[in-house]
Every structure is written in C-alpha cells, then in structure tokens.
Write a protein that holds these residues in place. Sequence first.
Motif, PDB file in Angstrom:
ATOM      1  N   ILE A  54      49.327  51.025  -6.326  1.00 59.18           N
ATOM      2  CA  ILE A  54      50.558  51.375  -5.604  1.00 59.18           C
ATOM      3  C   ILE A  54      51.692  50.428  -5.986  1.00 59.18           C
ATOM      4  CG2 ILE A  54      51.619  51.488  -3.308  1.00 59.18           C
ATOM      5  CD1 ILE A  54      48.819  52.439  -2.291  1.00 59.18           C
ATOM      6  N   ALA A  55      51.405  49.138  -6.002  1.00 62.27           N
ATOM      7  CA  ALA A  55      52.441  48.151  -6.334  1.00 62.27           C
ATOM      8  C   ALA A  55      52.959  48.331  -7.759  1.00 62.27           C
ATOM      9  CB  ALA A  55      51.893  46.734  -6.142  1.00 62.27           C
ATOM     10  N   ALA A  57      52.889  51.110  -9.581  1.00 67.02           N
ATOM     11  CA  ALA A  57      53.644  52.372  -9.661  1.00 67.02           C
ATOM     12  C   ALA A  57      55.053  52.192  -9.093  1.00 67.02           C
ATOM     13  CB  ALA A  57      52.903  53.482  -8.919  1.00 67.02           C
ATOM     14  N   LEU A  58      55.155  51.534  -7.948  1.00 63.91           N
ATOM     15  CA  LEU A  58      56.474  51.301  -7.344  1.00 63.91           C
ATOM     16  C   LEU A  58      57.325  50.374  -8.216  1.00 63.91           C
ATOM     17  CD1 LEU A  58      55.509  50.941  -3.574  1.00 63.91           C
ATOM     18  CD2 LEU A  58      56.641  52.879  -4.682  1.00 63.91           C
ATOM     19  N   LEU A  61      58.647  52.313 -11.234  1.00 63.82           N
ATOM     20  CA  LEU A  61      59.767  53.167 -10.820  1.00 63.82           C
ATOM     21  C   LEU A  61      61.020  52.340 -10.559  1.00 63.82           C
ATOM     22  CD1 LEU A  61      57.948  55.665  -8.435  1.00 63.82           C
ATOM     23  CD2 LEU A  61      58.853  56.122 -10.723  1.00 63.82           C
ATOM     24  N   ALA A  62      60.852  51.197  -9.917  1.00 68.39           N
ATOM     25  CA  ALA A  62      62.010  50.339  -9.620  1.00 68.39           C
ATOM     26  C   ALA A  62      62.711  49.879 -10.895  1.00 68.39           C
ATOM     27  CB  ALA A  62      61.574  49.131  -8.787  1.00 68.39           C
ATOM     28  N   VAL A  72      65.723  44.992  -5.267  1.00 65.61           N
ATOM     29  CA  VAL A  72      64.451  45.711  -5.412  1.00 65.61           C
ATOM     30  C   VAL A  72      63.897  45.492  -6.814  1.00 65.61           C
ATOM     31  CG1 VAL A  72      63.346  47.988  -5.373  1.00 65.61           C
ATOM     32  CG2 VAL A  72      65.069  47.404  -3.652  1.00 65.61           C
ATOM     33  N   ALA A  76      60.406  43.607  -8.052  1.00 71.85           N
ATOM     34  CA  ALA A  76      59.443  44.177  -9.009  1.00 71.85           C
ATOM     35  C   ALA A  76      59.155  43.188 -10.130  1.00 71.85           C
ATOM     36  CB  ALA A  76      59.969  45.489  -9.572  1.00 71.85           C
TER      37      ALA A  76
END
Length: 139
Positions: A54-55, A57-58, A61-62, A72, A76
């Motif tokens: 999850i981390a 993937a986020l 995207l960030a 943000v 990341a």
Amino acid sequence: MRRDKIIYWIMTGIVCSVMAFSAVNFNLSHPFGPFEKPFPHLGLPNYLKIELTIAKALGVLALLITHVPRKVKEFAYFGFGITLISASIAHFSVGDPLFFVIDPLLFLGALVTSYVYFNRRNRHEYDQLMATHVTRRPA
C-alpha cells in the motif's frame, strides 16, 4: 531547464519502476529472484507485505502525478528512502551476498538524484512565478 526535467523524470521513473516491481513481486506466489520467500528469509513478518504494498503504491502515485502537493511528494521520498535503507540493512543482517546489500543503495542514489532535481524544478517554477508578479512599493 529542459535537461533538469529530463534527468528528474528518468530518475523518478527508475525509482517508481523499482518500487512498483518490488510491491508486485513480493506478493507473487513465486517471486522473481533468488529468494523463494523473501520476507521470511529476511526475518520479516508476512503482514508487512500488505503495509509495504500500500505504501509503495501510494508513493509511486504521489511521485508520478504532477499536481500532488509538494509535502505529499516529500513524504513519499522520505518513505522510499527509509524503505531502501532498511532493505540494505536487512540483507546485510542475514548475511546475503554484497550485491543484495548494495543494490538498494544504488536505487537510493537514484532517489536522491530525483529529489535534488525535484527541488530544482520547484525552485525554478517559483522563481518564474515571482518574476511575473512585480510588486509595487507604496508611494
């Protein structure tokens, strides 16, 4: 400026590709690479796969979405840095060959380069914005 943008996107692409690949790879029943079960091999609990997936993937995207707020993106970068340093330490602590210890540090270098050029791009954009807003002194 064009050169900086190219370097930024190449380094960011490399980092995001590695993070996306690793997030998918360690969730496969037969992951690519020399370790059949990488998490038990490194002495890590299996539930950590969910958190890291999850981390990562986020984080990917960030970094790839252009209008994500600066803070943000910095979060990341920091998270990926911790992940890469931790991977290197984990491989070292279980006695893996030197390549597996150095490999995450090479990608850490790409991450740092991406971050440096991220800051250069933002500073340049800020300077351009300030140049277009000429302030007047009160009379």
